[in-house]
Write an enzyme that holds these catalytic residues in place. Structure first.
Site, PDB file in Angstrom:
ATOM      1  N   ARG A 149       0.820  -1.419  -0.359  1.00  0.00           N
ATOM      2  CA  ARG A 149      -0.054  -0.028   0.461  1.00  0.00           C
ATOM      3  C   ARG A 149       0.957   1.563   0.232  1.00  0.00           C
ATOM      4  O   ARG A 149       0.612   2.219  -0.540  1.00  0.00           O
ATOM      5  CB  ARG A 149      -0.797  -0.824   1.164  1.00  0.00           C
ATOM      6  N   LYS A 162     -21.596 -17.637  -0.306  1.00  0.00           N
ATOM      7  CA  LYS A 162     -22.823 -17.211   0.300  1.00  0.00           C
ATOM      8  C   LYS A 162     -24.008 -16.366  -0.200  1.00  0.00           C
ATOM      9  O   LYS A 162     -22.722 -14.887  -0.595  1.00  0.00           O
ATOM     10  CB  LYS A 162     -23.206 -16.318   1.658  1.00  0.00           C
ATOM     11  N   GLY A 164     -11.233  -9.130  -1.184  1.00  0.00           N
ATOM     12  CA  GLY A 164     -10.526 -10.022  -0.808  1.00  0.00           C
ATOM     13  C   GLY A 164     -10.395 -11.137  -1.417  1.00  0.00           C
ATOM     14  O   GLY A 164      -8.883 -11.563  -1.234  1.00  0.00           O
ATOM     15  N   GLY A 211     -13.786  -3.582   1.212  1.00  0.00           N
ATOM     16  CA  GLY A 211     -15.186  -3.002   1.476  1.00  0.00           C
ATOM     17  C   GLY A 211     -15.851  -1.860   0.711  1.00  0.00           C
ATOM     18  O   GLY A 211     -16.817  -2.076   0.095  1.00  0.00           O
TER      19      GLY A 211
END
Length: 409
Positions: A37, A199, A356, A379
Site C-alpha cells: 500500500r 453465500k 479480498g 469494502g
C-alpha cells in the site's frame, strides 16, 4: 459517476497538501511486513513533490477506539515511506492536530514530506466531527484523497474535510475510479460479471445491482449451490443456504426480466471432504451424491465460462469459483484467471477485479498483474458493486464550502 478533480487540475506549488492515504499496513515487532500500500501511494507523493508541494500525509491505522495507543502508532511506517520515495526524509508529528502537528507542518519546505500520527487517536475522526475536520484543515491549503479503500467510510478526514478545502483525487483514487467507471458506468459491451464466494445472503445487493448493469452473469463458488438448490437440483452436503431459496429464485427471475443471461455450473468437482490430497471427481451438476460436496466448478463449466469470455468486452470479477485455498479446488478459478489474463493482454478485454478473496485467488493463480485493474479496496469495492454512494467519492465531486488556509507558522 460525477466529475472530480485530479492532480492535473490543481495548483499545489508552495502549498500545504493534506494527503489522505490508507496506510493500514501489516506491522510486526515495529517492522512493516508488507509495504504494498505504501509503494502504491508513492506515485502520488512523487507527483506532489515534483509540483513543489509541502506534503502532509494522514491515515488511520487499526482500531485504537478514539484514544492514543502506542500499539497503533504510525511512527514505524516512516522508514518504509522514506524508502518508497527514494530515501527522502519523512518528518513525523506525534499528533495529527494541535501545536505538535502545526510545528511539524510549518517546518516543511516545498518538496518535503511529513506524516501525521494516527487519525483514529481522536474520536472525532470516526464520528465525522466538523470540529475535528476544521482542526485538520488548519494544517493545509489543498486536500488530496488517495484512499479509495476507505472511501466507503463517512469519517472526518474523508468526508467532512473534503468540503473545507479545494479537493482532488490522487493517482490511486483516479485509477480506481477510472477503472470502475469503465467497467460498469460506461463499459464496452457486452459486459460479463463473474461472481463467486460462499453465500448469496452476503451478496444480495451486489447481485441485484450487477444484474441491472451487465449482459451476462456467471456464478460460481458455494453461492452457486444455493441457486442450484432453488432450481430443484440436489447438491449433497455442499455448503448451501437453503433458507435463501426464495431470494435466489427472485434473483433469477429478475435476471430474466433484465435480459441478463445467467451461467450456473453444469458440472462440478466433488469430494467427501475439503482437504488437500483427497479423492475428487467431476460429475454433472444433477448427479452429486448425497454424501459428497461441491468444491469447484467442473471442466464443462470452465469451458462455458471461457467461451463466454471470448464473446464479451468487459469483465467485472468478485469472488473465487471454488475452494481455492485448498488445492486441487483452485483449478477452476486459475483456469478462468489465465483466460482473463490472456484476453486482457491481447487487448480484447477490459478486466476489473476486486475483493479480498478475489485478490488472494488471483495471487494463487499468479495473475494479479495481468488484469486491467485489480482493486485491493475490499469494502469500498464491494459497496461500489452494490451501487451505493461512497462518501469519499461523493465528497470529491462536491465543491469546497470554504477554503481554510490559516497560517500555521
Amino acid at each position: 459517476m460525477a466529475r472530480f478533480r485530479t492532480l492535473d487540475d490543481i495548483d499545489v506549488r508552495g502549498k500545504r497538501v493534506l494527503l489522505r492515504a490508507d496506510l493500514n499496513v501489516p506491522v510486526k515487532d515495529g517492522v512493516v511486513t508488507d509495504a504494498t500500500r505504501i509503494e502504491r501511494l508513492a506515485p502520488t507523493i512523487e507527483t506532489l513533490i515534483e509540483k513543489g508541494a509541502k506534503v502532509v500525509l494522514m491515515s488511520h491505522f487499526g482500531r485504537p477506539n478514539g484514544r492514543p495507543n502506542p500499539a497503533f502508532s504510525l511512527r514505524p511506517l516512516v522508514g518504509s515511506l522514506s524508502k518508497a520515495i527514494g530515501g527522502r526524509e519523512v518528518a513525523f508529528a506525534s499528533d495529527c492536530i494541535g501545536n505538535e502537528a502545526k510545528q511539524v507542518v510549518a517546518a516543511l519546505r516545498p518538496g518535503q514530506v511529513a506524516l501525521l500520527e494516527n487519525l483514529r487517536f481522536h474520536k472525532g475522526e470516526e464520528e465525522n466531527s466538523p470540529d475535528f475536520a476544521r482542526a485538520l484543515a488548519e494544517l493545509g491549503d489543498v486536500y488530496v484523497d488517495d484512499a479509495f479503500s476507505a472511501a466507503h467510510r463517512a469519517h472526518a478526514s474523508i468526508a467532512a474535510l473534503a468540503h473545507l478545502l479545494p479537493a482532488a483525487a490522487g493517482k490511486l483514487m483516479e485509477a480506481e475510479l477510472g477503472a470502475l467507471n469503465a467497467a460498469l458506468e460506461s463499459p464496452a459491451r457486452p459486459v460479463l460479471a463473474l461472481v463467486g464466494g460462499a453465500k448469496v445472503s452476503t451478496k444480495l445487493d451486489l447481485l441485484r445491482f450487477v444484474i441491472g448493469k451487465v449482459d451476462v452473469l456467471a456464478i460460481g463458488g458455494a453461492m452457486a449451490n444455493t441457486l442450484l438448490f432453488a432450481q430443484g437440483t440436489e447438491v449433497g452436503r455442499s455448503l448451501t443456504e437453503r433458507d435463501m431459496a426464495d431470494n435466489a429464485r427472485r434473483l433469477l427471475a429478475f435476471a430474466q426480466e433484465r435480459n441478463c443471461h445467467v451461467i450456473l455450473p453444469e458440472d462440478a468437482v466433488i469430494a467427501a471432504q475439503l482437504a488437500s490430497g483427497t479423492s475428487t471427481r467431476a460429475v454433472p451438476i444433477d448427479m452429486v451424491p448425497g454424501d459428497m460436496m461441491i468444491l469447484d466448478i467442473g471442466p464443462k463449466t470452465v469451458a462455458r465460462i471461457l467461451a463466454a469470455l471470448e464473446e464479451v468486452r468487459t469483465l467485472v470479477w468478485n469472488g473465487p469459483l471454488g475452494a481455492f485455498e485448498t488445492p486441487p479446488f483452485d483449478r477452476g478459478t486459475t483456469a478462468v484467471a489465465k483466460k482473463v489474463a490472456e484476453l486482457t493482454g491481447a487487448g480484447k478485454l477490459l478486466s476489473v477485479a476486486g475483493g479480498g478473496d478475489t485478490v488472494a485467488a488471483l495471487a494463487v493463480a499468479g495473475m494479479t498483474d495481468q488484469l486491467s485493474y485489480v482493486s485491493t479496496a475490499g469494502g469500498a469495492f464491494l459497496e461500489w458493486l452494490e451501487g451505493r454512494e461512497l462518501p469519499g467519492v461523493a465528497a470529491l465531486a462536491a465543491p469546497a464550502q470554504a477554503a481554510v488556509t490559516g497560517d500555521v507558522a
